[in-house]
Design a protein around this motif. Structure first.
Motif, PDB file in Angstrom:
ATOM      1  N   LEU A  69     -39.873  17.934  -3.774  1.00  0.00           N
ATOM      2  CA  LEU A  69     -38.985  19.530  -4.263  1.00  0.00           C
ATOM      3  C   LEU A  69     -39.776  20.586  -3.377  1.00  0.00           C
ATOM      4  O   LEU A  69     -40.663  20.611  -2.299  1.00  0.00           O
ATOM      5  CB  LEU A  69     -39.844  19.800  -5.602  1.00  0.00           C
ATOM      6  CG  LEU A  69     -39.376  18.676  -6.657  1.00  0.00           C
ATOM      7  CD1 LEU A  69     -40.026  18.702  -7.845  1.00  0.00           C
ATOM      8  CD2 LEU A  69     -37.948  18.824  -6.675  1.00  0.00           C
ATOM      9  N   ASP A  70     -38.900  21.611  -3.413  1.00  0.00           N
ATOM     10  CA  ASP A  70     -39.465  22.776  -2.687  1.00  0.00           C
ATOM     11  C   ASP A  70     -40.682  23.521  -3.048  1.00  0.00           C
ATOM     12  O   ASP A  70     -41.023  23.059  -4.314  1.00  0.00           O
ATOM     13  CB  ASP A  70     -38.252  23.890  -2.653  1.00  0.00           C
ATOM     14  CG  ASP A  70     -37.982  24.569  -3.852  1.00  0.00           C
ATOM     15  OD1 ASP A  70     -38.764  24.433  -4.878  1.00  0.00           O
ATOM     16  OD2 ASP A  70     -36.649  25.185  -4.021  1.00  0.00           O
ATOM     17  N   GLU A  71     -41.273  24.537  -2.312  1.00  0.00           N
ATOM     18  CA  GLU A  71     -42.523  25.105  -2.641  1.00  0.00           C
ATOM     19  C   GLU A  71     -42.521  25.695  -4.137  1.00  0.00           C
ATOM     20  O   GLU A  71     -43.591  25.710  -4.643  1.00  0.00           O
ATOM     21  CB  GLU A  71     -42.940  26.017  -1.571  1.00  0.00           C
ATOM     22  CG  GLU A  71     -43.233  25.083  -0.279  1.00  0.00           C
ATOM     23  CD  GLU A  71     -43.678  26.009   0.895  1.00  0.00           C
ATOM     24  OE1 GLU A  71     -43.864  27.303   0.653  1.00  0.00           O
ATOM     25  OE2 GLU A  71     -43.804  25.497   1.796  1.00  0.00           O
ATOM     26  N   TYR A  72     -41.595  26.320  -4.380  1.00  0.00           N
ATOM     27  CA  TYR A  72     -41.570  27.141  -5.398  1.00  0.00           C
ATOM     28  C   TYR A  72     -41.740  26.499  -6.819  1.00  0.00           C
ATOM     29  O   TYR A  72     -42.342  26.635  -7.667  1.00  0.00           O
ATOM     30  CB  TYR A  72     -40.266  28.224  -5.673  1.00  0.00           C
ATOM     31  CG  TYR A  72     -40.045  28.666  -6.930  1.00  0.00           C
ATOM     32  CD1 TYR A  72     -40.854  29.818  -7.371  1.00  0.00           C
ATOM     33  CD2 TYR A  72     -39.090  28.452  -7.910  1.00  0.00           C
ATOM     34  CE1 TYR A  72     -40.581  30.271  -8.776  1.00  0.00           C
ATOM     35  CE2 TYR A  72     -38.695  28.751  -9.056  1.00  0.00           C
ATOM     36  CZ  TYR A  72     -39.449  29.799  -9.532  1.00  0.00           C
ATOM     37  OH  TYR A  72     -39.422  30.344 -10.691  1.00  0.00           O
ATOM     38  N   ILE A  73     -40.911  25.494  -6.952  1.00  0.00           N
ATOM     39  CA  ILE A  73     -40.835  24.340  -8.098  1.00  0.00           C
ATOM     40  C   ILE A  73     -42.194  23.571  -7.848  1.00  0.00           C
ATOM     41  O   ILE A  73     -42.741  23.454  -9.186  1.00  0.00           O
ATOM     42  CB  ILE A  73     -39.722  23.436  -7.941  1.00  0.00           C
ATOM     43  CG1 ILE A  73     -38.079  24.200  -7.988  1.00  0.00           C
ATOM     44  CG2 ILE A  73     -39.700  22.366  -8.900  1.00  0.00           C
ATOM     45  CD1 ILE A  73     -38.166  24.722  -9.194  1.00  0.00           C
ATOM     46  N   GLN A  74     -42.518  23.315  -6.735  1.00  0.00           N
ATOM     47  CA  GLN A  74     -43.989  22.658  -6.837  1.00  0.00           C
ATOM     48  C   GLN A  74     -45.028  23.669  -7.439  1.00  0.00           C
ATOM     49  O   GLN A  74     -45.871  23.189  -8.250  1.00  0.00           O
ATOM     50  CB  GLN A  74     -44.353  22.270  -5.583  1.00  0.00           C
ATOM     51  CG  GLN A  74     -43.757  21.094  -4.880  1.00  0.00           C
ATOM     52  CD  GLN A  74     -44.403  20.554  -3.447  1.00  0.00           C
ATOM     53  OE1 GLN A  74     -44.954  21.592  -2.773  1.00  0.00           O
ATOM     54  NE2 GLN A  74     -43.891  19.501  -3.069  1.00  0.00           N
ATOM     55  N   ARG A  75     -45.016  24.867  -6.995  1.00  0.00           N
ATOM     56  CA  ARG A  75     -45.821  25.778  -7.542  1.00  0.00           C
ATOM     57  C   ARG A  75     -45.801  26.045  -9.192  1.00  0.00           C
ATOM     58  O   ARG A  75     -46.684  26.083  -9.974  1.00  0.00           O
ATOM     59  CB  ARG A  75     -45.508  27.100  -7.040  1.00  0.00           C
ATOM     60  CG  ARG A  75     -46.753  28.238  -7.264  1.00  0.00           C
ATOM     61  CD  ARG A  75     -46.225  29.260  -6.593  1.00  0.00           C
ATOM     62  NE  ARG A  75     -45.180  29.854  -6.639  1.00  0.00           N
ATOM     63  CZ  ARG A  75     -44.789  31.189  -7.154  1.00  0.00           C
ATOM     64  NH1 ARG A  75     -45.554  31.965  -7.473  1.00  0.00           N
ATOM     65  NH2 ARG A  75     -43.591  31.255  -7.560  1.00  0.00           N
ATOM     66  N   VAL A  76     -44.362  26.178  -9.644  1.00  0.00           N
ATOM     67  CA  VAL A  76     -44.359  26.219 -11.194  1.00  0.00           C
ATOM     68  C   VAL A  76     -44.764  24.882 -11.854  1.00  0.00           C
ATOM     69  O   VAL A  76     -45.323  25.088 -12.650  1.00  0.00           O
ATOM     70  CB  VAL A  76     -42.651  26.205 -11.455  1.00  0.00           C
ATOM     71  CG1 VAL A  76     -42.308  26.049 -12.730  1.00  0.00           C
ATOM     72  CG2 VAL A  76     -42.083  27.705 -10.860  1.00  0.00           C
ATOM     73  N   MET A  77     -44.452  23.591 -11.395  1.00  0.00           N
ATOM     74  CA  MET A  77     -45.034  22.540 -12.086  1.00  0.00           C
ATOM     75  C   MET A  77     -46.466  22.592 -11.893  1.00  0.00           C
ATOM     76  O   MET A  77     -46.954  21.923 -12.770  1.00  0.00           O
ATOM     77  CB  MET A  77     -44.338  21.197 -11.062  1.00  0.00           C
ATOM     78  CG  MET A  77     -42.927  21.081 -11.470  1.00  0.00           C
ATOM     79  SD  MET A  77     -42.123  19.785 -10.785  1.00  0.00           S
ATOM     80  CE  MET A  77     -42.787  18.453 -11.346  1.00  0.00           C
ATOM     81  N   GLY A  78     -46.870  22.755 -10.703  1.00  0.00           N
ATOM     82  CA  GLY A  78     -48.477  22.654 -10.627  1.00  0.00           C
ATOM     83  C   GLY A  78     -49.144  23.685 -11.698  1.00  0.00           C
ATOM     84  O   GLY A  78     -50.136  23.163 -12.334  1.00  0.00           O
ATOM     85  N   GLU A  79     -48.608  24.858 -11.954  1.00  0.00           N
ATOM     86  CA  GLU A  79     -49.316  25.839 -12.797  1.00  0.00           C
ATOM     87  C   GLU A  79     -49.032  25.228 -14.180  1.00  0.00           C
ATOM     88  O   GLU A  79     -49.697  25.329 -15.045  1.00  0.00           O
ATOM     89  CB  GLU A  79     -48.550  27.246 -12.690  1.00  0.00           C
ATOM     90  CG  GLU A  79     -49.171  28.284 -13.636  1.00  0.00           C
ATOM     91  CD  GLU A  79     -48.468  29.588 -13.616  1.00  0.00           C
ATOM     92  OE1 GLU A  79     -48.676  30.453 -14.495  1.00  0.00           O
ATOM     93  OE2 GLU A  79     -48.255  29.887 -12.374  1.00  0.00           O
ATOM     94  N   SER A  80     -47.578  24.877 -14.561  1.00  0.00           N
ATOM     95  CA  SER A  80     -47.358  23.958 -15.905  1.00  0.00           C
ATOM     96  C   SER A  80     -48.308  22.959 -16.141  1.00  0.00           C
ATOM     97  O   SER A  80     -48.826  22.767 -17.226  1.00  0.00           O
ATOM     98  CB  SER A  80     -45.881  23.710 -15.707  1.00  0.00           C
ATOM     99  OG  SER A  80     -45.215  24.692 -15.557  1.00  0.00           O
ATOM    100  N   LEU A  81     -48.537  22.055 -15.200  1.00  0.00           N
ATOM    101  CA  LEU A  81     -49.594  20.793 -15.323  1.00  0.00           C
ATOM    102  C   LEU A  81     -51.049  21.566 -15.762  1.00  0.00           C
ATOM    103  O   LEU A  81     -51.543  20.895 -16.784  1.00  0.00           O
ATOM    104  CB  LEU A  81     -49.419  20.122 -14.127  1.00  0.00           C
ATOM    105  CG  LEU A  81     -50.426  18.867 -14.405  1.00  0.00           C
ATOM    106  CD1 LEU A  81     -49.804  17.991 -15.649  1.00  0.00           C
ATOM    107  CD2 LEU A  81     -50.259  18.060 -12.925  1.00  0.00           C
TER     108      LEU A  81
END
Length: 135
Positions: A69-81
Motif C-alpha cells: 500500500l502507499d504511505e498515506y494508507i500505511q500511516r492511517v492503518m498504523g495509527e488505527s492499529l
C-alpha cells in the motif's frame, strides 16, 4: 491504474475470505473432534490451538498486503492499529483490575483479536473520514 488497484484489492479480499473460511473449518473440525472423541490432554491442547495456524497465515497475508500500500494508507492503518491495540489493552487491564476488586464474569482471551480487528476498522473509518473533511 485504478483498475489495477481494484484487481489487487479484489484478489486480496478473495484470499482474505479463503483464510477466514479455513480458520472456521479448522475451528469446527477441532471442536467436533474434541467433543466426539475421548482424547488425551495433549491431543485436546493441540486441537484447541490448531485454529491459530490459519490465523498466522492470514496475518502473513495482511502484512504482505500492507507493504504493497502507499504511505498515506500505511500511516492511517498504523495509527488505527495503535488505537485498536491501545483501547483493547486498556480495557483488558481495567477489566483485570476490576476483577481483582469485585466479582465479574470471566471473558475469554479468544475475543481479544476479534475486538482489535473491529476497533481497528472503526478507527480506520474515523481517521479516513476526518482526513476527508480536513481537505
Amino acid at each position: 491504474m485504478s483498475n489495477e488497484l481494484g484487481k489487487k484489492e479484489k484478489k486480496f479480499l478473495v484470499k482474505f475470505m479463503l483464510h477466514i473460511a479455513m480458520f472456521l473449518a479448522v475451528l469446527a473440525l477441532s471442536v467436533l473432534l474434541n467433543e466426539t472423541n475421548d482424547l488425551s490432554i495433549y491431543s485436546t491442547g493441540f486441537l484447541a490451538m490448531t485454529p491459530v495456524i490459519p490465523v498466522i497465515f492470514l496475518l502473513q497475508l495482511v502484512v504482505k498486503h500492507y507493504r504493497s500500500l502507499d504511505e498515506y494508507i500505511q500511516r492511517v492503518m498504523g495509527e488505527s492499529l495503535l488505537w485498536a491495540v491501545g483501547v483493547v489493552g486498556c480495557a483488558a487491564m481495567a477489566y483485570g483490575l476490576l476483577s481483582e476488586m469485585v466479582e465479574v464474569p470471566s471473558i475469554s482471551l479468544a475475543f481479544m483479536l476479534p475486538a482489535i480487528a473491529v476497533i481497528f476498522g472503526v478507527a480506520q473509518s474515523i481517521k479516513l473520514a476526518s482526513d476527508t473533511h480536513e481537505e
